[in-house]
Design an enzyme around this catalytic site. Structure first.
Site, PDB file in Angstrom:
ATOM      1  N   GLU A 111      18.102  49.307  23.478  1.00  0.00           N
ATOM      2  CA  GLU A 111      18.521  48.351  24.513  1.00  0.00           C
ATOM      3  C   GLU A 111      20.027  48.432  24.691  1.00  0.00           C
ATOM      4  O   GLU A 111      20.768  48.517  23.714  1.00  0.00           O
ATOM      5  CB  GLU A 111      18.151  46.901  24.142  1.00  0.00           C
ATOM      6  CG  GLU A 111      16.676  46.582  24.257  1.00  0.00           C
ATOM      7  CD  GLU A 111      16.338  45.111  24.010  1.00  0.00           C
ATOM      8  OE1 GLU A 111      17.208  44.242  24.259  1.00  0.00           O
ATOM      9  OE2 GLU A 111      15.208  44.845  23.565  1.00  0.00           O
ATOM     10  N   ASN A 121      10.785  43.642  16.950  1.00  0.00           N
ATOM     11  CA  ASN A 121      11.961  43.627  17.810  1.00  0.00           C
ATOM     12  C   ASN A 121      12.916  42.567  17.288  1.00  0.00           C
ATOM     13  O   ASN A 121      12.561  41.390  17.189  1.00  0.00           O
ATOM     14  CB  ASN A 121      11.605  43.294  19.255  1.00  0.00           C
ATOM     15  CG  ASN A 121      12.859  43.294  20.135  1.00  0.00           C
ATOM     16  OD1 ASN A 121      13.470  44.340  20.336  1.00  0.00           O
ATOM     17  ND2 ASN A 121      13.262  42.126  20.627  1.00  0.00           N
ATOM     18  N   GLU A 122      14.115  43.002  16.961  1.00  0.00           N
ATOM     19  CA  GLU A 122      15.233  42.125  16.613  1.00  0.00           C
ATOM     20  C   GLU A 122      14.915  41.067  15.572  1.00  0.00           C
ATOM     21  O   GLU A 122      15.147  39.867  15.782  1.00  0.00           O
ATOM     22  CB  GLU A 122      15.796  41.482  17.891  1.00  0.00           C
ATOM     23  CG  GLU A 122      16.272  42.526  18.886  1.00  0.00           C
ATOM     24  CD  GLU A 122      17.193  41.977  19.959  1.00  0.00           C
ATOM     25  OE1 GLU A 122      17.110  40.777  20.253  1.00  0.00           O
ATOM     26  OE2 GLU A 122      18.013  42.745  20.482  1.00  0.00           O
ATOM     27  N   TRP A 171      17.940  48.678  28.843  1.00  0.00           N
ATOM     28  CA  TRP A 171      17.265  47.409  29.080  1.00  0.00           C
ATOM     29  C   TRP A 171      17.656  46.952  30.461  1.00  0.00           C
ATOM     30  O   TRP A 171      18.827  46.751  30.715  1.00  0.00           O
ATOM     31  CB  TRP A 171      17.672  46.359  28.040  1.00  0.00           C
ATOM     32  CG  TRP A 171      16.794  45.151  28.087  1.00  0.00           C
ATOM     33  CD1 TRP A 171      17.127  43.912  28.574  1.00  0.00           C
ATOM     34  CD2 TRP A 171      15.433  45.068  27.647  1.00  0.00           C
ATOM     35  NE1 TRP A 171      16.049  43.065  28.453  1.00  0.00           N
ATOM     36  CE2 TRP A 171      14.999  43.752  27.899  1.00  0.00           C
ATOM     37  CE3 TRP A 171      14.536  45.982  27.090  1.00  0.00           C
ATOM     38  CZ2 TRP A 171      13.709  43.314  27.595  1.00  0.00           C
ATOM     39  CZ3 TRP A 171      13.267  45.551  26.792  1.00  0.00           C
ATOM     40  CH2 TRP A 171      12.865  44.226  27.039  1.00  0.00           C
ATOM     41  N   TYR A 221      24.603  44.975  23.124  1.00  0.00           N
ATOM     42  CA  TYR A 221      25.086  44.450  24.415  1.00  0.00           C
ATOM     43  C   TYR A 221      26.602  44.322  24.463  1.00  0.00           C
ATOM     44  O   TYR A 221      27.122  43.329  24.945  1.00  0.00           O
ATOM     45  CB  TYR A 221      24.383  43.127  24.711  1.00  0.00           C
ATOM     46  CG  TYR A 221      22.936  43.373  25.089  1.00  0.00           C
ATOM     47  CD1 TYR A 221      22.599  43.801  26.370  1.00  0.00           C
ATOM     48  CD2 TYR A 221      21.922  43.251  24.154  1.00  0.00           C
ATOM     49  CE1 TYR A 221      21.287  44.078  26.712  1.00  0.00           C
ATOM     50  CE2 TYR A 221      20.597  43.526  24.483  1.00  0.00           C
ATOM     51  CZ  TYR A 221      20.293  43.936  25.764  1.00  0.00           C
ATOM     52  OH  TYR A 221      18.989  44.219  26.102  1.00  0.00           O
ATOM     53  N   ASP A 240      12.758  36.310  24.775  1.00  0.00           N
ATOM     54  CA  ASP A 240      13.308  36.226  26.125  1.00  0.00           C
ATOM     55  C   ASP A 240      12.327  36.747  27.183  1.00  0.00           C
ATOM     56  O   ASP A 240      12.684  37.614  27.970  1.00  0.00           O
ATOM     57  CB  ASP A 240      14.622  37.038  26.131  1.00  0.00           C
ATOM     58  CG  ASP A 240      15.341  36.999  27.461  1.00  0.00           C
ATOM     59  OD1 ASP A 240      15.382  35.926  28.077  1.00  0.00           O
ATOM     60  OD2 ASP A 240      15.880  38.051  27.876  1.00  0.00           O
ATOM     61  N   LYS A 281      18.349  42.331  34.097  1.00  0.00           N
ATOM     62  CA  LYS A 281      18.948  43.592  33.634  1.00  0.00           C
ATOM     63  C   LYS A 281      18.167  44.804  34.137  1.00  0.00           C
ATOM     64  O   LYS A 281      18.439  45.937  33.740  1.00  0.00           O
ATOM     65  CB  LYS A 281      19.024  43.611  32.106  1.00  0.00           C
ATOM     66  CG  LYS A 281      19.991  42.546  31.568  1.00  0.00           C
ATOM     67  CD  LYS A 281      20.325  42.721  30.118  1.00  0.00           C
ATOM     68  CE  LYS A 281      21.158  41.555  29.617  1.00  0.00           C
ATOM     69  NZ  LYS A 281      20.405  40.291  29.509  1.00  0.00           N
TER      70      LYS A 281
HETATM   71  C1  GCB Z   1      17.375  41.528  23.588  1.00  0.00           C
HETATM   72  C2  GCB Z   1      15.908  41.367  23.500  1.00  0.00           C
HETATM   73  C3  GCB Z   1      15.245  41.336  24.868  1.00  0.00           C
HETATM   74  C4  GCB Z   1      16.103  40.525  25.823  1.00  0.00           C
HETATM   75  C5  GCB Z   1      17.446  41.191  25.954  1.00  0.00           C
HETATM   76  C6  GCB Z   1      18.404  40.440  26.880  1.00  0.00           C
HETATM   77  O1  GCB Z   1      18.047  41.875  22.669  1.00  0.00           O
HETATM   78  O2  GCB Z   1      15.289  42.320  22.696  1.00  0.00           O
HETATM   79  O3  GCB Z   1      13.975  40.789  24.727  1.00  0.00           O
HETATM   80  O4  GCB Z   1      15.494  40.375  27.069  1.00  0.00           O
HETATM   81  O5  GCB Z   1      18.049  41.266  24.696  1.00  0.00           O
HETATM   82  O6  GCB Z   1      18.478  40.751  28.035  1.00  0.00           O
HETATM   83  O7  GCB Z   1      19.062  39.517  26.389  1.00  0.00           O
END
Ligand code: GCB
Length: 609
Positions: free
Chosen positions: A513, A418-419, A558, A475, A168, A577
């Site tokens: 995040e 990452n993820e 984040w 999230y 992203d 964000k």
């Molecule tokens: C995540 C990713 C990050 C994205 C973020 C988002 O989990 O690690 O790269 O930008 O979510 O805002 O969706």
């Protein structure tokens, strides 16, 4: 000449000369990849110019240029003095994204894969001494399932090529960091490593020096006033630092370590590094810096700004540190790739704790993994036939990152992915190799981790056991259970943490995040998603949960600032964000954080250690 001599950060000393080649270089797109066969290695014959360092995408007003995917070329000229004839001459590229071939005076000197770490080209024999030299670089920004970061490159029905990142952020590319022409001695220092121990009344630093050419090695330590403190002789050894002033969170102290190589009493090479002395350790659920617990407050970030894209921008780095100081942060993660070296130097100077991340992002076969992961869509990844090639590139990146950043006091941990998709059996051997390699390479044996995606829960994740501390990207209240359902989001987050607690891992957890997209132009009461009010509600909800959970030892929201992504219906000219806008001005949430973080003690939640 060993190229590693040029990988040491380029600092001029009595034996080393460094000339920055920044400027306007010639530039040319090569959509048919014909440049190599048409002799562009000898000169690209272009009218177009391009700033170096910078990402090329955001200068143009045409969309084809911004979205350009494929080969593109740079050219510049530099002079090599006749006096350099008996020396080694190298070029150091701090980062070229994502891959490069380098030609000097028409001759191919080197190839490099990976867009976020330095590489060197030895041009001693290709250079023209006492005259002009032509430097040409063929760069390529395509993504595939064997590159870091991971994605795809596709051809549209109209014949244009595009990248489809599995991550992203915008796929900025080009010669994004400085290029330096180096004149080095042929016998030289090629590596220097330190590891620290705190002793009663001081500290001990175990060091090791590598060289090309035999000789006598000395290491001399000066304090910040330039006063001689200590030293040692030999390629390996231990330096005692009596009354050492330790490097601490937001209270940094840097000693200057001079490394010298002499032959028959004559200085052959010298180089220095400013180094903070500190220890870092995970003990039970504590993160310990110099034996004292620390709670991480800070951000996931990007190297991203208007116009220069991901290009090196010293002014933005300065601004970001000023904002992080203002808001009361003490830490950050270099999501989702290693940043420029100057960034870590400032973190060292200012006493910020850094989780240093590899470019291993997009290990999840989806161009919208933020949504798929939240919804639990299963996407196989580690079963792919390309995985062994990806692993080799990943291990190379880990080695290069640790080699580059190993002496930085600010780096307290390595984030190795990452993820990633971490719920399949096939992930396990891959993770093992990655985690073992990081440990092997690091003279300080720092903690290792990876940032786990929402889908990697206590009941599904098969790889959390590799992490020395667990990092979660979550999230709740945004991709799931957002808006008026936020109460349910809070319950879901609590219930997940209960699940982790039940596993009795006895490790610290850090939220790497959490957050909500927020348009800095929207205020609304009662709140709606995307409003500044809702961003604060999501943060408050998360913090209520973190505060009630004693094994949560850090919060990195984040994101630090809004940043550019590819276009699409889920992104409004980028990811919003940010706690700051892309122009580095505060949203309402910045004041909320300032209030919270300035009142959280550095050792928040420690059990009296
Ligand atoms: C995540 C990713 C990050 C994205 C973020 C988002 O989990 O690690 O790269 O930008 O979510 O805002 O969706």
């Amino acid at each position: 000449m060993e190229k590693n001599a040029a990988l040491l950060y380029p600092r001029p000393t009595a034996t080393r000369l460094a000339v920055r080649l920044d400027g306007m270089w010639k530039f040319r797109f090569d959509p048919e990849s014909k440049g190599a066969s048409d002799g562009w290695n000898k000169g690209i014959n272009a009218k177009e110019t391009m700033p170096v360092p910078a990402s090329f995408q955001d200068f143009f007003t045409g969309k084809d240029e911004r979205e350009y995917t494929g080969d593109f070329w740079y050219e510049t000229e530099f002079f090599v003095p006749a006096e350099w004839q008996d020396r080694a001459v190298l070029l150091r590229f701090d980062a070229v994204t994502h891959r490069a071939r380098v030609f000097v005076n028409g001759q191919e000197i080197c190839r490099h894969e990976g867009g976020f770490l330095p590489f060197a080209a030895d041009i001693t024999s290709a250079a023209k001494y006492g005259g002009a030299n032509r430097l040409v670089a063929l760069v390529n920004n395509e993504l595939s399932e064997t590159t870091l970061p991971v994605g795809r490159t596709e051809t549209l029905p109209n014949g244009k090529r595009v990248v489809k990142p599995y991550f992203d952020f915008f796929n900025y590319a080009g010669i994004q960091r400085p290029v330096t022409l180096l004149s080095l001695p042929t016998n030289a220092i090629t590596d220097f490593s330190v590891a620290h121990r705190i002793t009663t009344g001081g500290a001990e630093v175990d060091y090791s020096v590598e060289t090309v050419g035999e000789g006598e090695v000395t290491v001399t330590v000066l304090d910040e006033d330039g006063k001689h403190i200590s030293g040692a002789q030999g390629q390996n050894g231990t330096i005692a630092i009596p009354d050492a002033r330790l490097w601490n969170v937001r209270d940094a102290y840097l000693y200057r370590f001079w490394v010298r190589l002499s032959q028959n009493g004559k200085l052959v090479d010298e180089w220095y590094d400013d180094i903070g002395i500190r220890t870092v350790e995970i003990r039970g659920t504590e993160i310990l810096l110099n034996g004292k617990p620390v709670y991480l407050k800070g951000f996931g970030k990007h190297e991203d700004s208007d116009i220069a894209g991901r290009g090196f921008n010293r002014a933005v780095i300065k601004r970001d540190f000023e904002l992080m100081k203002w808001i009361g942060a003490n830490s950050l993660r270099t999501s989702h790739y290693p940043y420029c070296e100057e960034f870590y130097q400032l973190a060292d100077r200012e006493g910020f704790l850094v989780i240093d991340e590899t470019p291993a992002v997009g290990f999840f076969d989806s161009t919208m993994n933020f949504l798929d992961a939240s919804r639990g869509t299963k996407v196989p990844f580690f079963e792919k036939p390309t995985i062994q090639e990806l692993l080799q590139n990943h291990l190379d990146a880990i080695r290069a990152m640790i080699n580059r950043d190993k002496n930085r006091a600010c780096v307290i941990a390595w984030s190795l992915f990452n993820e990633p998709e971490s719920t399949s059996e096939a992930a396990i051997p891959y993770f093992k190799e990655v985690f073992d390699t990081a440990l092997e390479c690091d003279p300080q044996k720092r903690p290792r981790t990876f940032a786990a995606i929402m889908f990697s829960r206590p009941d599904t994740c098969k790889c959390y056991q590799f992490s020395d501390f667990i990092c979660l990207n979550r999230y709740y209240g945004w991709y799931v259970l957002g808006g008026y359902e936020i109460d349910t989001a809070e319950k879901a987050l609590r219930s997940e943490l209960e699940g982790w607690k039940a596993k009795n891992l006895n490790k610290p957890f850090v939220f790497t995040e959490y957050g909500a997209d927020t348009d800095s132009g929207i205020h609304k009461l009662p709140s709606v998603q995307w409003s500044q009010e809702y961003q604060i509600e999501v943060l408050e909800m998360n913090h209520r949960v973190f505060d009630s959970c004693d094994f949560v030892k850090g919060e990195q929201v984040w994101a630090f600032a809004d940043f550019q992504t590819g276009e699409g219906i889920h992104r409004v000219d980028g990811n919003k964000k940010g706690i700051f806008t892309r122009q580095r001005q505060p949203k309402a949430a910045a004041f909320y954080f300032k209030q919270r973080w300035e009142n959280l003690p550095e050792n928040y939640k420690s059990k009296g250690l």
